[in-house]
Design an enzyme around this catalytic site. Structure first.
Site, PDB file in Angstrom:
ATOM      1  CG  LEU A  41      -1.594   3.336  21.290  1.00 29.34           C
ATOM      2  CD1 LEU A  41      -2.671   3.732  22.291  1.00 29.34           C
ATOM      3  CD2 LEU A  41      -0.728   4.526  20.948  1.00 29.34           C
ATOM      4  CG  ASP A  42       4.882   1.622  23.658  1.00 27.19           C
ATOM      5  OD1 ASP A  42       4.221   1.810  24.691  1.00 27.19           O
ATOM      6  OD2 ASP A  42       5.713   2.437  23.228  1.00 27.19           O
ATOM      7  NE  ARG A  43       3.584  -5.325  29.584  1.00 26.22           N
ATOM      8  CZ  ARG A  43       4.251  -6.292  30.200  1.00 26.22           C
ATOM      9  NH1 ARG A  43       5.373  -6.765  29.655  1.00 26.22           N
ATOM     10  NH2 ARG A  43       3.834  -6.777  31.348  1.00 26.22           N
ATOM     11  CG  ASN A  44       5.388   0.148  29.479  1.00 24.27           C
ATOM     12  OD1 ASN A  44       4.694  -0.561  30.210  1.00 24.27           O
ATOM     13  ND2 ASN A  44       6.663  -0.111  29.225  1.00 24.27           N
ATOM     14  CB  THR A  45       1.830   4.025  24.784  1.00 27.54           C
ATOM     15  OG1 THR A  45       3.246   4.179  24.635  1.00 27.54           O
ATOM     16  CG2 THR A  45       1.141   5.300  24.340  1.00 27.54           C
TER      17      THR A  45
END
Length: 328
Positions: A182-186
């Protein structure tokens, strides 16, 4: 002529002599019984039992001597476990199901089919099921994390950013890794484990694992764009379509739920960006059969045994089913 009552004692043995005869008979019966027991015992020691002949004993395994008492202090030979237990620990199925597999002759030990679930094996034995060698999985860890924002899913970061491993560092001493990223902002559901086989199953495209996201957009999603998500669009890395889509809140059409099985990098964000929307917030609410129910943001828990079993068996309730071809 009438018989007198005292005549019943005529020509009868005395009581003491009669008792002695009974004692001698008992001694004789005991000696005969003991003799028969010794004969049976000798035959049992010389010939294998039915269970031993039904299974094929491999070199290095000694049949249990029924006349030897178990030393409870020492216990069984170290490292030996029943075959069905070994199969269960390898993550194939439960012990009962494993016992059935063995009885059906579907398991080989050192290239020999074994039919007895209780057959003792060790980690040095070659145990094969479905043409695949099994290995006991030790200290497997399955952690479900409700990932917060601003955390990355790599173990180390050269830029000093926070990682999800900081959140679960007290959970285990084992080396674990995230299943997918999951990317940083997810935010949302993230599974971490050291089970390589399970990770491969959950990330391989052929299994098409279901994922559900809730996206907050910069503006309401138009109906035509909702239909475009379902019909599919062509991105730089190929065609992609959502499995299902809908408004998460009827009063707020900028809040959209999206079901998708693709594991491509940043696929949800790229889908909306292709249609002209900016994703302000993205939360994964389901991965396979796992949800973040009763799990606060930034918190984690170990998976229950049933959850692990469902993941391993790839239960069809959360594996995306391929549509059957239409008949003309």
């Amino acid at each position: 002529m009438k018989q007198h009552s005292f005549e019943k004692f005529i020509n009868k043995e005395k009581n003491s002599r009669k008792k002695e005869g009974i004692k001698q008979d008992k001694r004789r019966w005991k000696e005969e019984k003991k003799k028969r027991y010794e004969e049976k015992k000798a035959n049992y020691e010389l010939q294998p039992s039915k269970s031993e002949t039904s299974r094929q004993v491999k070199p290095g395994h000694k049949p249990l001597n029924p006349n030897t008492k178990t030393d409870k202090a020492n216990g069984p030979n170290p490292g030996e476990i029943p075959l069905n237990k070994f199969i269960a620990h390898a993550g194939i199925c439960g012990r009962r199901e494993a016992a059935t597999l063995v009885k059906e002759g579907k398991v080989k030990v050192n290239n020999t089919i074994i039919y007895e679930p209780g057959f003792k094996v060790t980690s040095t034995d070659k145990i094969v099921f479905n043409n695949k060698q099994l290995h006991v999985q030790k200290n497997l860890v399955y952690i479900l994390l409700n990932k917060p924002k601003d955390y990355i899913t790599t173990a180390k970061d050269t830029h000093g950013r926070k990682t999800v491993f900081e959140l679960v560092q007290q959970a285990t001493g084992e080396r674990i890794y995230p299943v997918g990223r999951l990317d940083r902002n997810t935010t949302g559901v993230l599974l971490l484990t050291n089970d390589g086989d399970l990770t491969q199953k959950l990330t391989h495209p052929s299994f098409e694992i279901k994922k559900i996201y809730e996206a907050k957009l910069d503006k309401p999603l138009l109906k035509k764009d909702m239909e475009a998500l379902l019909k599919g669009v062509e991105l730089e890395d190929g065609f992609i379509a959502a499995d299902a889509a809908g408004y998460a809140d009827p009063k707020d059409k900028s809040l959209v739920g999206l079901e998708i099985h693709s594991g491509r990098n940043r696929i949800v964000r790229r889908l909306f960006e292709h249609l002209g929307y900016e994703v302000k917030a993205l939360d994964r609410v389901l991965f396979a059969n796992l949800t973040k129910k009763n799990l606060e943001r930034g918190k984690w828990r170990f998976l229950h045994e049933k959850e692990v079993r469902l993941l391993k068996y790839m239960n069809q309730s959360f594996v995306k089913k391929k549509p059957s071809p239409k008949k003309n």
